[in-house]
Design a protein around this motif. Structure first.
Motif, mmCIF file in Angstrom:
data_model
loop_
_atom_site.group_PDB
_atom_site.id
_atom_site.type_symbol
_atom_site.label_atom_id
_atom_site.label_comp_id
_atom_site.label_asym_id
_atom_site.label_seq_id
_atom_site.Cartn_x
_atom_site.Cartn_y
_atom_site.Cartn_z
ATOM 1 N N HIS A 58 0.829 -1.205 0.000
ATOM 2 C CA HIS A 58 0.000 0.000 0.000
ATOM 3 C C HIS A 58 0.867 1.260 0.000
ATOM 4 C CE1 HIS A 58 -3.954 -1.955 1.603
ATOM 5 N NE2 HIS A 58 -3.786 -2.146 0.319
ATOM 6 N N PHE A 59 0.343 2.315 -0.616
ATOM 7 C CA PHE A 59 1.122 3.541 -0.836
ATOM 8 C C PHE A 59 1.664 4.141 0.449
ATOM 9 C CE2 PHE A 59 -2.984 5.301 0.257
ATOM 10 C CZ PHE A 59 -2.689 6.502 0.892
ATOM 11 N N ASP A 60 0.909 4.035 1.539
ATOM 12 C CA ASP A 60 1.339 4.677 2.780
ATOM 13 C C ASP A 60 2.463 3.917 3.470
ATOM 14 O OD1 ASP A 60 -0.758 2.744 3.193
ATOM 15 O OD2 ASP A 60 -1.002 3.465 5.248
ATOM 16 N N HIS A 61 2.861 2.779 2.917
ATOM 17 C CA HIS A 61 3.981 2.020 3.470
ATOM 18 C C HIS A 61 5.180 1.978 2.529
ATOM 19 C CE1 HIS A 61 1.852 0.246 7.015
ATOM 20 N NE2 HIS A 61 0.841 0.692 6.298
ATOM 21 N N VAL A 62 4.969 2.315 1.257
ATOM 22 C CA VAL A 62 6.054 2.209 0.274
ATOM 23 C C VAL A 62 6.502 3.556 -0.274
ATOM 24 C CG1 VAL A 62 5.080 -0.016 -0.399
ATOM 25 C CG2 VAL A 62 4.632 1.972 -1.824
ATOM 26 N N THR A 83 2.836 -8.076 -5.897
ATOM 27 C CA THR A 83 3.289 -7.464 -7.149
ATOM 28 C C THR A 83 2.127 -7.084 -8.056
ATOM 29 O OG1 THR A 83 3.555 -9.647 -8.158
ATOM 30 C CG2 THR A 83 5.504 -8.644 -7.142
ATOM 31 N N ALA A 84 0.950 -7.688 -7.867
ATOM 32 C CA ALA A 84 -0.184 -7.447 -8.765
ATOM 33 C C ALA A 84 -1.240 -6.518 -8.169
ATOM 34 C CB ALA A 84 -0.828 -8.780 -9.159
ATOM 35 N N LEU A 85 -0.910 -5.799 -7.101
ATOM 36 C CA LEU A 85 -1.881 -4.876 -6.525
ATOM 37 C C LEU A 85 -2.235 -3.782 -7.529
ATOM 38 C CD1 LEU A 85 -0.517 -4.328 -2.893
ATOM 39 C CD2 LEU A 85 -2.499 -5.692 -3.572
ATOM 40 N N PRO A 86 -3.493 -3.336 -7.549
ATOM 41 C CA PRO A 86 -3.881 -2.281 -8.494
ATOM 42 C C PRO A 86 -3.255 -0.940 -8.126
ATOM 43 C CG PRO A 86 -5.702 -2.825 -7.035
ATOM 44 C CD PRO A 86 -4.639 -3.841 -6.772
ATOM 45 N N PRO A 87 -2.990 -0.090 -9.125
ATOM 46 C CA PRO A 87 -2.257 1.154 -8.877
ATOM 47 C C PRO A 87 -2.989 2.150 -7.988
ATOM 48 C CG PRO A 87 -3.046 1.054 -11.143
ATOM 49 C CD PRO A 87 -3.264 -0.303 -10.554
ATOM 50 N N GLN A 88 -4.309 2.036 -7.850
ATOM 51 C CA GLN A 88 -5.008 3.002 -7.006
ATOM 52 C C GLN A 88 -4.674 2.829 -5.522
ATOM 53 O OE1 GLN A 88 -6.594 0.592 -8.795
ATOM 54 N NE2 GLN A 88 -8.548 -0.002 -7.893
ATOM 55 N N ILE A 89 -4.126 1.680 -5.137
ATOM 56 C CA ILE A 89 -3.751 1.503 -3.727
ATOM 57 C C ILE A 89 -2.241 1.464 -3.529
ATOM 58 C CG2 ILE A 89 -5.909 0.447 -2.987
ATOM 59 C CD1 ILE A 89 -4.579 -2.279 -3.219
ATOM 60 N N THR A 90 -1.493 1.512 -4.626
ATOM 61 C CA THR A 90 -0.032 1.558 -4.509
ATOM 62 C C THR A 90 0.533 2.906 -4.933
ATOM 63 O OG1 THR A 90 0.304 0.723 -6.760
ATOM 64 C CG2 THR A 90 0.142 -0.919 -4.984
ATOM 65 N N ALA A 91 -0.315 3.770 -5.502
ATOM 66 C CA ALA A 91 0.121 5.081 -6.026
ATOM 67 C C ALA A 91 1.202 4.913 -7.091
ATOM 68 C CB ALA A 91 0.589 5.995 -4.906
ATOM 69 N N GLY A 92 0.983 3.929 -7.963
ATOM 70 C CA GLY A 92 1.925 3.699 -9.044
ATOM 71 C C GLY A 92 2.750 2.447 -8.819
ATOM 72 N N PRO A 93 3.669 2.144 -9.719
ATOM 73 C CA PRO A 93 4.492 0.935 -9.581
ATOM 74 C C PRO A 93 5.314 0.955 -8.287
ATOM 75 C CG PRO A 93 4.719 1.886 -11.773
ATOM 76 C CD PRO A 93 3.981 2.892 -10.950
ATOM 77 N N ILE A 94 5.355 -0.179 -7.630
ATOM 78 C CA ILE A 94 6.167 -0.301 -6.412
ATOM 79 C C ILE A 94 7.623 -0.525 -6.835
ATOM 80 C CG2 ILE A 94 6.542 -1.586 -4.278
ATOM 81 C CD1 ILE A 94 3.588 -2.471 -4.481
ATOM 82 N N PRO A 95 8.554 0.282 -6.340
ATOM 83 C CA PRO A 95 9.942 0.208 -6.818
ATOM 84 C C PRO A 95 10.762 -0.880 -6.132
ATOM 85 C CG PRO A 95 9.743 1.954 -5.216
ATOM 86 C CD PRO A 95 8.355 1.387 -5.389
ATOM 87 N N TYR A 96 10.309 -2.125 -6.249
ATOM 88 C CA TYR A 96 11.031 -3.203 -5.581
ATOM 89 C C TYR A 96 12.166 -3.719 -6.471
ATOM 90 C CZ TYR A 96 8.420 -6.468 -8.544
ATOM 91 O OH TYR A 96 7.898 -7.139 -9.616
#
Length: 197
Positions: A58-62, A83-96
């Motif tokens: 989630h965006f507030d953790h990443v 890795t497949a979470l939708p972008p509305q809850i990740t605020a874009g691609p997760i930079p892992y």
């Protein structure tokens, strides 16, 4: 020298970021924002950031993970199932840079974190255990649990995950993704969800 810990509340939702350090090695768990503040604190500790480890995507953790990796060259570890979470809850691609799964032990110098997969809040939500410390992300809070009504949340998985946490041995110190720390025995006795298991 024993592993030490510092806690920063970061980002719009005040997520808990945990800095673990031993000697010059530092790991950041869930840096949700304010990368410059995280870097300043690590500098004050006289340490270098070796890794960012995320309990979920989630965006507030990443939120600060990408900037921290860019500034330090550190690796960013994400639970594989997120890795497949939708972008509305990740605020874009997760930079892992690296993925991990249930039972994996991540080691950074003398700092080791055992991953315990606890889906429900997200498919890849996990707890991270080191010694008597348990970092529960948004799975377990003091007196409450994480939401399951967001995209990819699952109540049945959450219930199974809570049972997995309740069955852990010993009275661990619990450090959640938001709010105050607690202990596992306290949550077993007083948390209205864990106490029913």
């Amino acid at each position: 020298m024993a592993v030490q810990m510092d806690i920063l509340q970061l980002g719009l939702l005040g997520a808990n970021c945990y800095l673990l350090w031993e000697g010059s090695d530092c790991v950041a768990i869930d840096p949700g924002g304010e990368a410059n503040r995280v870097l300043a604190r690590i500098g004050e500790l006289g340490a270098e950031l070796r890794a960012v480890v995320l309990t979920h995507g989630h965006f507030d953790h990443v939120g600060a993970a990408g900037k921290l990796a860019e500034a330090t060259g550190c690796r960013v570890y994400l639970p594989a199932e997120d890795t497949a979470l939708p972008p509305q809850i990740t605020a874009g691609p997760i930079p892992y840079t690296d993925l991990f799964g249930d039972g994996d032990v991540l080691r950074f110098g003398n700092i080791s974190l055992q991953a315990i997969l606890t889906p429900g809040h997200t498919p890849g939500s996990c707890c991270l255990k080191t010694g008597s410390w348990l970092f529960t992300g948004d799975t377990l809070f003091r007196g409450s649990i994480g939401r399951t009504d967001l995209p990819c949340g699952d109540w049945d998985q959450m219930w199974d995950s809570l049972g997995k946490i309740a069955a852990l041995e010993g009275d661990l110190f619990v450090y959640p993704g938001h709010g105050d720390a607690t202990t596992l025995d306290r949550e077993r006795a007083e948390n209205p969800y864990l106490s029913r298991i």
